[in-house]
Motif scaffolding. Structure first.
Motif, PDB file in Angstrom:
ATOM      1  N   ILE A 234      90.433  24.751 -20.423  1.00  0.00           N
ATOM      2  CA  ILE A 234      89.900  24.345 -21.723  1.00  0.00           C
ATOM      3  C   ILE A 234      88.972  25.427 -22.271  1.00  0.00           C
ATOM      4  N   LEU A 235      89.209  25.813 -23.535  1.00  0.00           N
ATOM      5  CA  LEU A 235      88.383  26.789 -24.231  1.00  0.00           C
ATOM      6  C   LEU A 235      87.680  26.095 -25.400  1.00  0.00           C
ATOM      7  N   HIS A 236      86.371  26.043 -25.351  1.00  0.00           N
ATOM      8  CA  HIS A 236      85.608  25.303 -26.360  1.00  0.00           C
ATOM      9  C   HIS A 236      85.535  26.061 -27.684  1.00  0.00           C
ATOM     10  N   GLY A 237      85.163  25.309 -28.720  1.00  0.00           N
ATOM     11  CA  GLY A 237      84.973  25.882 -30.043  1.00  0.00           C
ATOM     12  C   GLY A 237      83.513  26.186 -30.317  1.00  0.00           C
ATOM     13  N   GLY A 238      83.180  26.242 -31.617  1.00  0.00           N
ATOM     14  CA  GLY A 238      81.815  26.566 -32.016  1.00  0.00           C
ATOM     15  C   GLY A 238      81.721  27.849 -32.815  1.00  0.00           C
TER      16      GLY A 238
END
Length: 259
Positions: free
Chosen positions: A46-50
């Motif tokens: 999983i690669l988070h946003g922001g």
């Protein structure tokens, strides 16, 4: 066209701590939270946003990572360096995470599905753009590896268009340190070739943060599958409480099946 404020309550919702934290490099941001699931399934990275900004980290992926573990998968939520004007560090970290983490976390069947949300969706699609390059290679740690599939959730799939729209208050220019036109290698829509059967986009038409037109352009350019529910918003597919959450679970289940 943006459609108003998205429900971002998932960003501050509590979740159980990961089972363990592992490092895939020496920098303090080169770490990942691991939740152990069924070893007969693919690993979910999983690669988070922001919007690639330092103040947003992997913490907000807790609810989705825990829910996916409860649905059976081992999940690895990766942190990565977010240094304004140094996109190479971010991209290098994502490739290193993909290369190193599957050997550190062994509770999976050898396949990796990369899931990226928003800016993390851009990074996931960047990995997808390298799939053909690594099909026959065995890269060293840090050079990237080949995922089984990529699922991009409300991704920033077209950096030039995102820059034109000034998404995130100019987040693209801040991330890249210059015009998007000068960074073709990082722009998903400008990838030379991708395996369309191994990429799925989920993007709500009520997204008020990243307009669905970015995913529509990417899907048209590369011939990938795009599911765009009319009433889904920017956080719908990372929020286990949202009515559209089952669409992500079903997508992952389909990609996890062996032929």
């Amino acid at each position: 066209m943006l459609t108003g404020r998205d429900d971002d309550s998932v960003l501050t919702r509590d979740a159980p701590e990961p089972d363990l934290t592992v490092a895939y490099g020496e920098d303090q941001d080169q770490v990942a939270g691991v939740r152990l699931g069924d070893p007969a399934r693919p690993l979910l990275l999983i690669l988070h946003g922001g919007f690639w900004r330092p103040r947003f980290d992997l913490t907000h992926t807790g609810p989705m990572a825990e829910a996916l573990r409860e649905s059976g998968w081992t999940t690895v939520a990766a942190e990565y360096r977010r240094i304004p004007g140094d996109p190479g560090a971010t991209a290098s970290d994502v490739r290193a995470a993909l290369s190193v983490l599957p050997s550190l976390v062994t509770a999976h069947d050898g396949r990796v599905i990369v899931i990226g949300h928003s800016a993390g969706g851009q990074l996931a699609l960047h990995v997808a753009g390298r799939m053909h390059e690594t099909d026959t290679d065995s890269p060293a740690p840090g050079t990237g590896s080949r995922p089984h599939a990529v699922v991009a959730l409300a991704p920033v799939a077209d950096l030039r268009r995102a820059e034109e729209l000034r998404l995130g208050g100019g987040a693209v220019r801040a991330f890249l340190g210059g015009p998007a036109g000068e960074h073709a290698a990082l722009d998903p829509i400008r990838a030379r070739s991708v395996p369309p059967e191994r990429i799925v986009l989920l993007h709500g038409r009520r997204d008020g943060t990243v307009p669905v037109e970015l995913s529509e352009s990417y899907a048209a350019r590369h011939g990938v599958r795009l599911y765009a529910p009319a009433d889904a918003h920017h956080y719908s597919f990372i929020d286990p409480h949202d009515q559209h959450w089952p669409m992500l679970v079903d997508t992952l289940s389909g990609l996890s099946r062996r032929a």
